[in-house]
Design a protein around this motif. Structure first.
Motif, PDB file in Angstrom:
ATOM      1  N   VAL A  73      17.478  -7.013  -8.408  1.00 22.77           N
ATOM      2  CA  VAL A  73      17.299  -5.961  -9.405  1.00 22.77           C
ATOM      3  C   VAL A  73      15.886  -6.067  -9.960  1.00 22.77           C
ATOM      4  CG1 VAL A  73      18.064  -4.980 -11.603  1.00 22.77           C
ATOM      5  CG2 VAL A  73      19.745  -6.010 -10.038  1.00 22.77           C
ATOM      6  N   ILE A  74      15.158  -4.951  -9.988  1.00 20.89           N
ATOM      7  CA  ILE A  74      13.827  -4.904 -10.608  1.00 20.89           C
ATOM      8  C   ILE A  74      13.957  -4.158 -11.926  1.00 20.89           C
ATOM      9  CG2 ILE A  74      11.411  -4.236 -10.376  1.00 20.89           C
ATOM     10  CD1 ILE A  74      11.750  -4.207  -7.381  1.00 20.89           C
ATOM     11  N   SER A  75      13.492  -4.772 -12.999  1.00 20.05           N
ATOM     12  CA  SER A  75      13.661  -4.227 -14.346  1.00 20.05           C
ATOM     13  C   SER A  75      12.648  -3.137 -14.669  1.00 20.05           C
ATOM     14  CB  SER A  75      13.512  -5.352 -15.373  1.00 20.05           C
ATOM     15  OG  SER A  75      12.143  -5.678 -15.545  1.00 20.05           O
ATOM     16  N   GLY A  76      12.803  -2.579 -15.867  1.00 15.46           N
ATOM     17  CA  GLY A  76      11.800  -1.692 -16.431  1.00 15.46           C
ATOM     18  C   GLY A  76      10.585  -2.476 -16.896  1.00 15.46           C
ATOM     19  N   SER A  77       9.565  -1.751 -17.351  1.00 11.78           N
ATOM     20  CA  SER A  77       8.314  -2.399 -17.749  1.00 11.78           C
ATOM     21  C   SER A  77       7.460  -1.416 -18.539  1.00 11.78           C
ATOM     22  CB  SER A  77       7.544  -2.842 -16.499  1.00 11.78           C
ATOM     23  OG  SER A  77       6.280  -3.383 -16.831  1.00 11.78           O
ATOM     24  N   PRO A  78       6.610  -1.934 -19.439  1.00  4.37           N
ATOM     25  CA  PRO A  78       5.638  -1.058 -20.102  1.00  4.37           C
ATOM     26  C   PRO A  78       4.429  -0.763 -19.213  1.00  4.37           C
ATOM     27  CG  PRO A  78       5.388  -3.289 -20.908  1.00  4.37           C
ATOM     28  CD  PRO A  78       6.600  -3.294 -20.011  1.00  4.37           C
ATOM     29  N   HIS A  79       4.355  -1.422 -18.057  1.00  5.09           N
ATOM     30  CA  HIS A  79       3.226  -1.238 -17.141  1.00  5.09           C
ATOM     31  C   HIS A  79       3.449  -0.037 -16.226  1.00  5.09           C
ATOM     32  CE1 HIS A  79       1.438  -5.151 -18.250  1.00  5.09           C
ATOM     33  NE2 HIS A  79       2.686  -5.557 -18.347  1.00  5.09           N
ATOM     34  N   ASP A  80       2.372   0.445 -15.638  1.00  4.88           N
ATOM     35  CA  ASP A  80       2.438   1.583 -14.722  1.00  4.88           C
ATOM     36  C   ASP A  80       2.712   1.091 -13.307  1.00  4.88           C
ATOM     37  OD1 ASP A  80       1.754   3.399 -16.768  1.00  4.88           O
ATOM     38  OD2 ASP A  80      -0.384   3.022 -16.458  1.00  4.88           O
ATOM     39  N   ALA A  81       3.716   1.666 -12.656  1.00  3.70           N
ATOM     40  CA  ALA A  81       4.062   1.252 -11.298  1.00  3.70           C
ATOM     41  C   ALA A  81       2.971   1.601 -10.293  1.00  3.70           C
ATOM     42  CB  ALA A  81       5.381   1.902 -10.885  1.00  3.70           C
ATOM     43  N   TYR A  82       2.089   2.515 -10.635  1.00  8.04           N
ATOM     44  CA  TYR A  82       1.000   2.914  -9.736  1.00  8.04           C
ATOM     45  C   TYR A  82      -0.283   2.139  -9.992  1.00  8.04           C
ATOM     46  CZ  TYR A  82       0.525   5.848 -13.907  1.00  8.04           C
ATOM     47  OH  TYR A  82       0.449   6.294 -15.207  1.00  8.04           O
ATOM     48  N   ALA A  83      -0.265   1.198 -10.924  1.00  8.48           N
ATOM     49  CA  ALA A  83      -1.455   0.380 -11.206  1.00  8.48           C
ATOM     50  C   ALA A  83      -1.655  -0.646 -10.086  1.00  8.48           C
ATOM     51  CB  ALA A  83      -1.312  -0.318 -12.548  1.00  8.48           C
ATOM     52  N   ASP A  84      -2.848  -1.225 -10.037  1.00 10.49           N
ATOM     53  CA  ASP A  84      -3.176  -2.173  -8.976  1.00 10.49           C
ATOM     54  C   ASP A  84      -3.323  -3.597  -9.486  1.00 10.49           C
ATOM     55  OD1 ASP A  84      -3.110  -0.279  -6.920  1.00 10.49           O
ATOM     56  OD2 ASP A  84      -5.200   0.287  -7.233  1.00 10.49           O
ATOM     57  N   ASP A  85      -2.606  -3.937 -10.555  1.00  7.21           N
ATOM     58  CA  ASP A  85      -2.556  -5.329 -10.986  1.00  7.21           C
ATOM     59  C   ASP A  85      -2.016  -6.182  -9.831  1.00  7.21           C
ATOM     60  OD1 ASP A  85      -2.110  -3.384 -13.178  1.00  7.21           O
ATOM     61  OD2 ASP A  85      -2.321  -5.141 -14.458  1.00  7.21           O
ATOM     62  N   LEU A  86      -2.509  -7.404  -9.720  1.00  6.83           N
ATOM     63  CA  LEU A  86      -2.122  -8.253  -8.595  1.00  6.83           C
ATOM     64  C   LEU A  86      -0.617  -8.447  -8.527  1.00  6.83           C
ATOM     65  CD1 LEU A  86      -2.835 -10.028  -6.202  1.00  6.83           C
ATOM     66  CD2 LEU A  86      -3.219 -11.926  -7.803  1.00  6.83           C
ATOM     67  N   TRP A  87       0.030  -8.658  -9.704  1.00  8.80           N
ATOM     68  CA  TRP A  87       1.471  -8.913  -9.672  1.00  8.80           C
ATOM     69  C   TRP A  87       2.257  -7.699  -9.209  1.00  8.80           C
ATOM     70  CZ3 TRP A  87       5.262  -6.391 -12.515  1.00  8.80           C
ATOM     71  CH2 TRP A  87       4.834  -5.614 -13.598  1.00  8.80           C
ATOM     72  N   ILE A  88       1.749  -6.496  -9.493  1.00  8.48           N
ATOM     73  CA  ILE A  88       2.416  -5.272  -9.037  1.00  8.48           C
ATOM     74  C   ILE A  88       2.259  -5.115  -7.527  1.00  8.48           C
ATOM     75  CG2 ILE A  88       2.429  -2.748  -9.194  1.00  8.48           C
ATOM     76  CD1 ILE A  88       1.647  -3.013 -12.126  1.00  8.48           C
ATOM     77  N   LEU A  89       1.075  -5.415  -7.021  1.00 12.25           N
ATOM     78  CA  LEU A  89       0.853  -5.332  -5.570  1.00 12.25           C
ATOM     79  C   LEU A  89       1.717  -6.352  -4.835  1.00 12.25           C
ATOM     80  CD1 LEU A  89      -3.032  -4.896  -5.494  1.00 12.25           C
ATOM     81  CD2 LEU A  89      -1.267  -3.125  -5.360  1.00 12.25           C
ATOM     82  N   ARG A  90       1.852  -7.549  -5.391  1.00  4.60           N
ATOM     83  CA  ARG A  90       2.707  -8.573  -4.775  1.00  4.60           C
ATOM     84  C   ARG A  90       4.176  -8.143  -4.815  1.00  4.60           C
ATOM     85  NH1 ARG A  90       2.710 -13.815  -7.303  1.00  4.60           N
ATOM     86  NH2 ARG A  90       3.660 -14.525  -5.343  1.00  4.60           N
ATOM     87  N   LEU A  91       4.572  -7.498  -5.908  1.00  6.27           N
ATOM     88  CA  LEU A  91       5.940  -6.994  -6.008  1.00  6.27           C
ATOM     89  C   LEU A  91       6.191  -5.914  -4.965  1.00  6.27           C
ATOM     90  CD1 LEU A  91       8.636  -7.106  -7.519  1.00  6.27           C
ATOM     91  CD2 LEU A  91       7.679  -5.508  -9.199  1.00  6.27           C
ATOM     92  N   CYS A  92       5.206  -5.058  -4.744  1.00  2.00           N
ATOM     93  CA  CYS A  92       5.331  -4.024  -3.702  1.00  2.00           C
ATOM     94  C   CYS A  92       5.534  -4.653  -2.321  1.00  2.00           C
ATOM     95  CB  CYS A  92       4.093  -3.132  -3.683  1.00  2.00           C
ATOM     96  SG  CYS A  92       3.983  -1.945  -5.049  1.00  2.00           S
ATOM     97  N   LEU A  93       4.801  -5.721  -2.044  1.00  2.00           N
ATOM     98  CA  LEU A  93       4.963  -6.412  -0.763  1.00  2.00           C
ATOM     99  C   LEU A  93       6.370  -6.983  -0.627  1.00  2.00           C
ATOM    100  CD1 LEU A  93       1.537  -8.285  -0.460  1.00  2.00           C
ATOM    101  CD2 LEU A  93       2.312  -6.321   0.888  1.00  2.00           C
ATOM    102  N   LEU A  94       6.892  -7.537  -1.722  1.00  2.00           N
ATOM    103  CA  LEU A  94       8.249  -8.085  -1.693  1.00  2.00           C
ATOM    104  C   LEU A  94       9.263  -6.976  -1.454  1.00  2.00           C
ATOM    105  CD1 LEU A  94      10.255 -10.383  -2.026  1.00  2.00           C
ATOM    106  CD2 LEU A  94      10.182 -10.015  -4.499  1.00  2.00           C
ATOM    107  N   VAL A  95       9.072  -5.817  -2.094  1.00  2.00           N
ATOM    108  CA  VAL A  95       9.978  -4.688  -1.886  1.00  2.00           C
ATOM    109  C   VAL A  95      10.021  -4.315  -0.404  1.00  2.00           C
ATOM    110  CG1 VAL A  95      10.281  -2.204  -2.293  1.00  2.00           C
ATOM    111  CG2 VAL A  95       9.805  -3.742  -4.217  1.00  2.00           C
ATOM    112  N   ARG A  96       8.861  -4.255   0.232  1.00  2.00           N
ATOM    113  CA  ARG A  96       8.820  -3.908   1.654  1.00  2.00           C
ATOM    114  C   ARG A  96       9.547  -4.946   2.501  1.00  2.00           C
ATOM    115  NH1 ARG A  96       2.880  -3.140   0.563  1.00  2.00           N
ATOM    116  NH2 ARG A  96       2.781  -1.075  -0.397  1.00  2.00           N
TER     117      ARG A  96
END
Length: 266
Positions: A73-96
């Motif tokens: 389960v991936i939670s909500g967040s105050p961050h933008d899902a389209y941002a390029d923060d490193l942790w968001i990019l790593r999360l995208c890789l995990l999703v794939r």
């Protein structure tokens, strides 16, 4: 260190991972002991174990551990899902990677959006601005191809044509990934829920939120200047007059996370 909540002395009916994309608020820590407890209370069941990974701090399960989980389960967040923060990019890789493994993956709000982005869809700021409060969504009449976790609810006469859900977001899914199916929409948001096959589900609203958590968030948004006093007061008036169909949404999420080849556990 990964936090673990077990509903029994040892897990006998599943192990799940919560990928937290936000930090615990002071209110949720004091009232519930943290968001892990909120999600387990909402989606958990007897005999299960739930592990917490603070994705927002760069903490993710190791590749060799992914196979040991029945769902994520991936939670909500105050961050933008389209941002390029490193942790968001790593999360995208995990999703794939989870998608390639056909692991069951549920995204809530930010989680819904980041799954969409990771799998090739488009997300961004909602033209209509903040959506905060209770929103009624229309649920698709029939999924094609058939969808076991929805069909299980339909067979039990637990799949209504419309259902209210708690919303707190200013971003949205603009376009779902190729091969995805939109399962719900509202007058505010075109993609309230989508799926990819039987193993990926995104929900824009917050099935896990209670009324007091929403009220706390409204106060935080007001203090931060994200919404106006009149907006906050309108949300509070709405909450006095109506409530989400929370029981339905919790059944739907459990049906998705816990379906197997033989039965659906709700």
């Amino acid at each position: 260190m990964v936090a673990v909540v077990e509903a029994a002395a040892r897990p006998t009916s599943g192990r799940y991972a919560l990928l937290m994309a936000a930090h615990d608020s002071e209110y949720v820590l004091k009232r519930y002991g943290g968001y892990l407890q909120v999600f387990v209370a909402a989606f958990g069941g007897a005999g299960e174990a739930w592990d917490l990974y603070r994705a927002v701090d760069g903490e993710l399960p190791a590749p060799e551990d992914l196979g040991g989980y029945d769902g994520f389960v991936i939670s909500g967040s105050p961050h933008d899902a389209y941002a390029d923060d490193l942790w968001i990019l790593r999360l995208c890789l995990l999703v794939r990677e989870l998608h390639a493994m056909r692991k069951r993956l549920l995204g809530v709000c930010f989680g819904h959006q980041v799954i969409c982005r990771a799998l090739g869809g488009r997300v961004g700021r909602a033209p209509g601005g903040w959506d905060v409060g209770i929103r009624e969504v229309a649920i698709a009449d029939a999924a094609r191809p058939p969808c076991r976790f929805l069909d299980a609810l339909r067979e039990r006469h637990q799949l209504p044509p419309r259902a209210k859900i708690t919303e707190v977001h200013q971003d949205e899914v603009w376009e779902v990934p190729d091969g995805a199916e939109v399962l719900a929409s509202s007058d505010k948001t075109g993609v309230e829920m989508f799926r990819v096959g039987e193993h990926v589900l995104g929900i824009q609203g917050h099935p896990e939120y209670t009324k007091d958590i929403l009220l706390s968030l409204v106060d935080r948004l007001l203090t931060a200047g994200s919404i106006t006093v009149s907006f906050a007061e309108a949300v509070k008036r709405q909450l006095e007059a109506t409530a989400p169909d929370r029981e339905f949404w919790l059944k739907l999420c459990k049906s998705f996370l816990k379906v197997d080849e033989d039965h659906v556990c709700i």
